[in-house]
Design an enzyme around this catalytic site. Structure first.
Site, short mmCIF file in Angstrom:
data_model
loop_
_atom_site.label_atom_id
_atom_site.label_comp_id
_atom_site.label_asym_id
_atom_site.label_seq_id
_atom_site.Cartn_x
_atom_site.Cartn_y
_atom_site.Cartn_z
N LYS A 54 0.86 -0.90 -0.14
CA LYS A 54 -0.02 0.21 -0.13
C LYS A 54 0.93 1.49 -0.12
O LYS A 54 1.31 2.35 -1.05
CB LYS A 54 -1.00 0.02 1.07
CG LYS A 54 -2.19 -1.15 1.30
CD LYS A 54 -3.02 -1.78 2.60
CE LYS A 54 -3.73 -2.52 2.49
NZ LYS A 54 -4.61 -2.84 3.88
N GLN A 98 -3.82 -0.92 10.13
CA GLN A 98 -3.94 -1.82 10.12
C GLN A 98 -4.83 -3.27 10.27
O GLN A 98 -4.52 -3.15 11.65
CB GLN A 98 -2.52 -2.41 9.13
CG GLN A 98 -2.43 -4.43 8.70
CD GLN A 98 -2.81 -4.03 7.49
OE1 GLN A 98 -3.04 -3.19 6.53
NE2 GLN A 98 -3.07 -5.40 6.87
N ASP A 121 -11.13 3.58 4.80
CA ASP A 121 -11.25 2.28 4.64
C ASP A 121 -12.90 1.70 4.49
O ASP A 121 -13.08 1.07 4.74
CB ASP A 121 -10.79 0.68 6.23
CG ASP A 121 -9.14 -0.12 5.48
OD1 ASP A 121 -9.48 0.17 3.49
OD2 ASP A 121 -8.68 0.37 5.85
#
Length: 287
Positions: A54, A98, A121
């Site tokens: 990412k 994460q 997200d």
């Protein structure tokens, strides 16, 4: 019959090029480069790989790298303080915490520290509420990427019978919501559904996101159906998905491969969410 392969790599490449162009225009308009903050807690090898990919993609697109790596034994207060610091930084357009987190950390409480305007997200309660209501907001990356894959393949979503195998808040529920918003009739099944074959066999669109290697066989798939494989598992024979590709490719009409299908679109959508978040922030919106 052999299914047509839906190429996520090519679609992701085009999407990332578009995002890079948007970042260049953003810098010219606002005088600074927007940043992506990735927060990794602990040393999970898979998470390290995901975050590295990412970060690399974000840097290639022109975003500033605000990566933070904390030890597994860190206290929740420290993680919360870091998220608050990143949330207050104007240059940080998007924040990605994460997952999974080490034991002892409250995942839900920490996610809620991220402002919805920086929630790339799409996991905060506000972001999920906006998705459920069908109002604008940042959408979870993998589900949004799946919809783009379907559109790129010319799949008629409106009126289709869609079955999502998987009920996670990361993929299963949000992709079902997005399909509903597009006019599909949606069923959510999962690994504990008593008769999974009966649940999936009539689906025009089948999304496999249960996290179980090889769960979906040819017997689960309606001839000519569109099959989207979200799973990715490292095995002795290489990467494989939730779908037994070698069987299903001879039954389905269109199918995503593993790797090269959903995965590339997840990162491409993450980048698109980040530039969208940057534009939201530049407009002065905080929620």
């Amino acid at each position: 019959m052999t299914a047509t392969i839906i190429d996520g790599k090519q679609l992701a490449k085009a999407s990332r090029a578009q995002t890079k162009d948007q970042v260049t225009k953003f810098i010219a308009a606002h005088g600074y480069a927007p940043g992506l903050a990735t927060v990794l807690v602990g040393d999970d090898p898979a998470s390290e790989v995901y975050v590295r990919n990412k970060r690399r993609a974000a840097s290639e697109a022109g975003f500033v790298d605000f990566h933070r790596h904390l030890p597994a034994e860190v206290g929740e207060e420290t993680v919360a303080a870091l998220l608050d610091e990143l949330a207050a930084d104007q240059q940080v357009a998007g924040i990605l915490l994460q997952l999974p987190l080490p034991e002892g950390l409250d995942r839900s409480a920490l996610i809620e520290r991220i402002p919805a305007a920086k929630d790339i997200d799409g996991l905060t309660t506000l972001s999920q509420g906006r998705l459920a209501r069908g109002v604008p907001g940042l959408r979870p990356c993998t589900p949004a990427g799946i919809i783009e894959l379907l559109d790129s393949a010319g799949v008629q979503i409106e009126g289709a019978d869609a079955v999502v195998v998987g009920r996670s808040e990361l993929v299963g529920h949000p992709v079902a919501e997005l399909l509903l918003h597009r006019g599909a009739t949606v069923t959510i099944a999962h690994s504990r559904t008593r008769d999974l074959k009966s649940a999936t066999a009539g689906a025009d669109i089948l999304v496999a996101a249960a996290g179980v290697p090889g769960l979906i066989t040819a017997a689960h798939v309606k001839p000519g159906a569109v099959v989207i494989d979200v799973g990715i598992h490292r095995t002795e024979s290489g990467l494989r998905g939730d779908v037994r590709f070698e069987e299903v490719v001879h039954v389905a009409g269109r199918i995503t491969p593993v790797p090269g299908g959903v995965g590339p679109m997840t990162i491409a959508t993450l980048l698109r969410n980040t530039i969208t978040a940057a534009e939201i922030g530049a407009a002065g919106e905080t929620n």
